[in-house]
Design an enzyme around this catalytic site. Structure first.
Site, PDB file in Angstrom:
ATOM      1  N   GLU A   1      -9.895   5.506   3.200  1.00 34.00           N
ATOM      2  CA  GLU A   1     -10.668   4.399   3.759  1.00 34.00           C
ATOM      3  C   GLU A   1      -9.671   3.277   4.039  1.00 34.00           C
ATOM      4  O   GLU A   1      -8.608   3.233   3.441  1.00 34.00           O
ATOM      5  CB  GLU A   1     -11.722   3.924   2.746  1.00 34.00           C
TER       6      GLU A   1
ATOM      7  N   LYS B   1       0.821  -1.214   0.000  1.00 33.99           N
ATOM      8  CA  LYS B   1       0.000   0.000   0.000  1.00 33.99           C
ATOM      9  C   LYS B   1       0.859   1.271   0.000  1.00 33.99           C
ATOM     10  O   LYS B   1       0.460   2.307  -0.509  1.00 33.99           O
ATOM     11  CB  LYS B   1      -0.948  -0.004   1.206  1.00 33.99           C
TER      12      LYS B   1
ATOM     13  N   SER C   1       1.663  -9.699  -0.835  1.00 32.93           N
ATOM     14  CA  SER C   1       1.312  -8.285  -0.725  1.00 32.93           C
ATOM     15  C   SER C   1       1.592  -7.672   0.644  1.00 32.93           C
ATOM     16  O   SER C   1       1.766  -6.469   0.756  1.00 32.93           O
ATOM     17  CB  SER C   1      -0.162  -8.086  -1.083  1.00 32.93           C
TER      18      SER C   1
HETATM   19  C1  LIG Z   1      -1.722  -6.996   2.689  1.00 34.41           C
HETATM   20  C2  LIG Z   1      -2.842  -6.709   1.760  1.00 34.41           C
HETATM   21  N1  LIG Z   1      -2.913  -7.382   0.600  1.00 34.41           N
HETATM   22  C3  LIG Z   1      -3.914  -7.173  -0.285  1.00 34.41           C
HETATM   23  C4  LIG Z   1      -4.917  -6.264  -0.019  1.00 34.41           C
HETATM   24  C5  LIG Z   1      -6.012  -6.087  -1.023  1.00 34.41           C
HETATM   25  O1  LIG Z   1      -5.927  -4.888  -1.701  1.00 34.41           O
HETATM   26  P1  LIG Z   1      -5.579  -4.809  -3.241  1.00 34.41           P
HETATM   27  O2  LIG Z   1      -6.444  -5.820  -3.931  1.00 34.41           O
HETATM   28  O3  LIG Z   1      -5.895  -3.432  -3.603  1.00 34.41           O
HETATM   29  O4  LIG Z   1      -4.133  -5.133  -3.398  1.00 34.41           O
HETATM   30  C6  LIG Z   1      -4.878  -5.526   1.174  1.00 34.41           C
HETATM   31  C7  LIG Z   1      -5.916  -4.533   1.475  1.00 34.41           C
HETATM   32  O5  LIG Z   1      -6.018  -3.984   2.513  1.00 34.41           O
HETATM   33  C8  LIG Z   1      -3.813  -5.758   2.080  1.00 34.41           C
HETATM   34  O6  LIG Z   1      -3.725  -5.083   3.238  1.00 34.41           O
END
Ligand SMILES: Cc1ncc(COP(=O)(O)O)c(C=O)c1O
Length: 414
Positions: free
Chosen positions: A121, A99, A382
């Site tokens: 948000e 993020k 992620s």
């Molecule tokens: C660690 C992590 N991975 C994935 C996501 C999903 O978001 P996005 O699909 O935008 O990557 C989030 C959302 O809060 C997250 O905190």
């Protein structure tokens, strides 16, 4: 190899007129937000074509956020599954997830546009923490909207946001999760568009957000492309896999590979599977696939991972699905916790529950033979799992695991 490789110049390029990706996307906002969205589009276009903006952002990503993040071969998991798994380590980025890439971009842009505050948000709290961090770094005030259910299950991140000086506003309407937090943040933006920038956390919302956020996250895919070229004799992995909530980590990753033969796989939570189970509709300013009931009302999503607990999906993912360039699969809550344990025990990496969806699909697909033996698979990790420890401690799988319960320190905690 993929059935549909997009030529480089068309691969996840700028959307069409009014921010359309095929029939998805657009700008469905109240009259009062139209000028703010137009100014933001102008501001982004101007910044994105200015080498000094890129220099400033790249410098922050390097000296502050810790980029490039590593590409780690998952040695033991690969051996167990009979494939090669490479992990793109967004969990190692400052604040613990991807993020921060988007937020640093938007915060720099907000400052350049003369804004003094950021609104955001958050679901998992990672986007909220990243926004609070960037606000502290650049001297911008931060207000974060968060559903009450998420405030309970992501208490650690709520505390972090407050430590960083952000105001956290609890949202008690609807499902008390990400959908309602987003609605509330957009409502708040209407009242303060002149001084505040709405720092949206994924590739959703009205144009230009889906495009702009994907561009700020493209760094994941660009780095991973270079790194896999160095790591793999084939240069490009056979599969590129990422979890999909709104879809920003997946979009950023896919952007680096859309013009290659890699198969792109987006993994949705089974209870928030907008591509797999949704129908076209409009929510939060954009048209895309949405979970809806028989009357067209938006249904509530349910996922153990707060960041995937959203009934829609970014419009570019809907488009990539429609043209067959990416495939979207689902993973249930029951598969996610074992995937967290497996990665922790084989690689010494505790993934976020969101990221564990991607791992869970790879495990399932390798074990069922859907992923052919010796396939090369790049997975975007992620985020890190620290935020999810409270949820994991409630899971019976953990309390039944003798390796864990025999630890006296943990026993005392339970
Ligand atoms: C660690 C992590 N991975 C994935 C996501 C999903 O978001 P996005 O699909 O935008 O990557 C989030 C959302 O809060 C997250 O905190």
């Amino acid at each position: 190899m993929s059935d549909l490789v997009l030529p480089a110049e068309r691969a996840m390029a700028e959307p069409g007129e009014l921010g359309r990706f095929g029939e998805h996307g657009g700008r469905f906002v109240p009259e009062s937000l139209v000028p703010a969205c137009s100014r933001l589009e102008e501001g982004f276009r101007e910044a994105w074509s200015d080498p000094s903006f890129h220099r400033d952002l790249e410098r922050l990503l390097t000296v502050y956020a810790g980029r490039p993040t590593a590409l780690t071969p998952a040695w033991r998991l690969s051996a167990e599954l009979g494939i090669t798994v490479l992990l793109k380590r967004e969990d190692l980025a400052h604040t613990g997830s991807h993020k921060i890439n988007n937020v640093l971009g938007q915060a720099l842009l907000a400052r350049r546009m003369g804004k003094t505050r950021l609104l955001a948000e958050t679901g998992a709290g990672q986007h909220g923490v990243a926004t609070a961090t960037a606000g502290a770094l650049l001297g911008l005030g931060v207000t974060v909207y968060m559903g009450e259910k998420d405030i309970e299950r992501q208490a650690l991140n709520v505390f972090r946001m407050k430590m960083l000086g952000a105001e956290v506003v609890p949202v008690s309407s609807g499902s008390r999760t990400l959908k309602d937090a987003t609605s509330e943040a957009m409502r708040a933006w209407v009242t303060c568009v002149d001084e505040a920038h709405y720092c949206l956390g994924s590739v959703m919302g009205p144009h230009p957000y889906p495009w702009m956020v994907r561009e700020f996250q493209r760094v994941i895919g660009d780095e991973a492309r270079r790194q896999s070229a160095a790591e793999l004799s084939t240069g490009i992995p056979d599969y590129v896999v990422a979890c999909v909530g709104g879809g920003s980590n997946a979009a950023g990753t896919f952007a680096g590979f859309a013009d290659t033969g890699a198969r792109l796989i987006g993994v949705e939570a089974a209870g928030g599977a907008a591509v797999a189970s949704g129908r076209t509709g409009v929510l939060h300013g954009f048209r895309s696939y949405l979970l809806q009931d028989e009357n067209g009302q938006v249904s509530e999503a349910h996922s153990i991972a707060p960041g995937l607990d959203y009934p829609g999906v970014g419009p570019e993912h809907a488009y990539l699905n429609d043209i067959g360039r990416a495939r979207y699969v689902t993973v249930s809550d029951d598969e996610v916790v074992p995937a967290v344990h497996r990665l922790a025990r084989t690689e010494g990496i505790l993934p976020a529950l969101e990221s564990a969806h991607a791992i869970a699909w790879v495990i399932r697909a390798a074990e069922s033979g859907e992923l052919p033996p010796f396939s090369t698979v790049l997975v975007t990790l992620s985020g890190r799992g620290d935020k999810d420890v409270a949820t994991l401690m409630e899971d019976p799988a953990l309390t039944e695991d003798p390796a864990v319960t025999e630890d006296p320190a943990l026993k005392e905690e339970q």
